[in-house]
Design a protein around this motif. Structure first.
Motif, PDB file in Angstrom:
ATOM      1  N   PRO A 186      45.770  34.953  36.021  1.00  0.00           N
ATOM      2  CA  PRO A 186      44.811  36.024  35.713  1.00  0.00           C
ATOM      3  C   PRO A 186      43.710  36.206  36.742  1.00  0.00           C
ATOM      4  CG  PRO A 186      45.328  34.772  33.744  1.00  0.00           C
ATOM      5  CD  PRO A 186      45.967  34.043  34.887  1.00  0.00           C
ATOM      6  N   HIS A 187      43.251  35.078  37.329  1.00  0.00           N
ATOM      7  CA  HIS A 187      42.126  35.234  38.247  1.00  0.00           C
ATOM      8  C   HIS A 187      42.501  36.009  39.507  1.00  0.00           C
ATOM      9  CE1 HIS A 187      43.806  31.301  39.828  1.00  0.00           C
ATOM     10  NE2 HIS A 187      43.728  32.014  40.921  1.00  0.00           N
ATOM     11  N   THR A 188      43.804  36.066  39.815  1.00  0.00           N
ATOM     12  CA  THR A 188      44.229  36.771  41.021  1.00  0.00           C
ATOM     13  C   THR A 188      43.775  38.228  41.000  1.00  0.00           C
ATOM     14  OG1 THR A 188      46.175  35.346  41.209  1.00  0.00           O
ATOM     15  CG2 THR A 188      46.222  37.434  42.416  1.00  0.00           C
ATOM     16  N   ALA A 189      43.942  38.883  39.851  1.00  0.00           N
ATOM     17  CA  ALA A 189      43.654  40.314  39.765  1.00  0.00           C
ATOM     18  C   ALA A 189      42.186  40.632  39.568  1.00  0.00           C
ATOM     19  CB  ALA A 189      44.460  40.936  38.627  1.00  0.00           C
ATOM     20  N   ILE A 190      41.377  39.632  39.269  1.00  0.00           N
ATOM     21  CA  ILE A 190      39.944  39.884  39.113  1.00  0.00           C
ATOM     22  C   ILE A 190      39.133  39.338  40.282  1.00  0.00           C
ATOM     23  CG2 ILE A 190      40.090  39.931  36.590  1.00  0.00           C
ATOM     24  CD1 ILE A 190      38.702  37.104  36.665  1.00  0.00           C
ATOM     25  N   ARG A 191      39.764  38.517  41.120  1.00  0.00           N
ATOM     26  CA  ARG A 191      39.003  37.877  42.195  1.00  0.00           C
ATOM     27  C   ARG A 191      39.622  38.065  43.571  1.00  0.00           C
ATOM     28  NH1 ARG A 191      38.527  31.600  41.542  1.00  0.00           N
ATOM     29  NH2 ARG A 191      40.567  31.674  42.539  1.00  0.00           N
ATOM     30  N   ASP A 192      40.928  37.967  43.684  1.00  0.00           N
ATOM     31  CA  ASP A 192      41.561  37.949  45.001  1.00  0.00           C
ATOM     32  C   ASP A 192      42.086  39.316  45.424  1.00  0.00           C
ATOM     33  OD1 ASP A 192      41.080  35.186  45.086  1.00  0.00           O
ATOM     34  OD2 ASP A 192      42.885  34.811  43.921  1.00  0.00           O
TER      35      ASP A 192
END
Length: 230
Positions: free
Chosen positions: A94-100
């Motif tokens: 999930p963090h990929t689409a909000i951070r990276d």
């Protein structure tokens, strides 16, 4: 290799997004909500929509790995009209689409602004992640991190970027503390030690006014946002 090294990942959006719409007016305030699986992120989004929808123009973007489950929960509970809720399937952590790589979320946010705007507030909910989940400054203007007492009263002490740096830390499900052996005073002390002067809200969303401290914080952020020069 740590993802927080901009020299290693120069494509990451570490700068703030443009606060203006194409016509020069101030765009909606974007607030991200992150936290572990089961902490109550979607319930918090739903409660915020119910509390604020009569006074603000709101839209929501949800993130799930392979499903639209969070968006469908919001739709089933009719917290907002369907056209104000958009779902992003990240296909990865999930963090990929909000951070990276925030492109899918940025597109969803911009489509909502264009389709149902002008908006006052857009809530961007991350998929469930661990204590390292943070939002890119190119996607949101402020971040809420949600944990819950059932996950253990040592979570604030463990820290992590979500706990230590989020603009608001929410300790949810306080009504369960007696049943899971969590010490709320200890959690408050540990959160203070980790966060300094950054605010912490202890909540139970099953209580009639449980979302009030979070809604009040959102109102304060929105007042500061709209008062600032575009």
């Amino acid at each position: 290799m740590h993802l927080d090294h901009p020299e290693t990942y120069p494509q990451r959006h570490t700068h703030g997004a443009d606060p203006r719409r194409p016509d020069g007016t101030r765009r909606a305030l974007r607030i991200g909500l992150g936290g572990p699986v089961g902490s109550g992120k979607t319930a918090t989004v739903a409660a915020l929509c119910r509390a604020l929808r009569d006074e603000l123009s709101i839209a929501v973007v949800t993130n799930d790995i392979y499903t639209r489950e969070d968006a469908e929960f919001l739709l089933r509970n009719a917290v907002l009209p369907a056209e104000r809720i958009s779902a992003v399937e990240t296909g990865a952590c999930p963090h990929t689409a909000i951070r990276d790589d925030i492109s899918a979320n940025l597109e969803a946010v911009e489509d909502l602004e264009e389709g149902v705007g002008p908006l006052d507030l857009i809530l961007v909910e991350s998929g469930g992640d661990n204590l390292t989940a943070t939002f890119s400054k190119g996607l949101v203007d402020a971040q809420v991190f949600v944990i819950d007492v059932a996950g253990g009263d040592d979570i604030p002490r463990k820290g992590g970027p979500g706990v230590t740096t989020a603009d608001l830390l929410v300790v949810n499900k306080t009504d369960l503390a007696p049943y899971v052996g969590s010490d709320l005073e200890r959690m408050a002390r540990d959160a203070k030690e980790q966060r300094g002067d950054l605010p912490v809200a202890f909540t139970s969303l099953v209580a009639p006014e449980g979302v009030r401290p979070i809604a009040d914080w959102v109102r304060e952020r929105l007042a500061a946002w709209t008062a600032a020069p575009a």
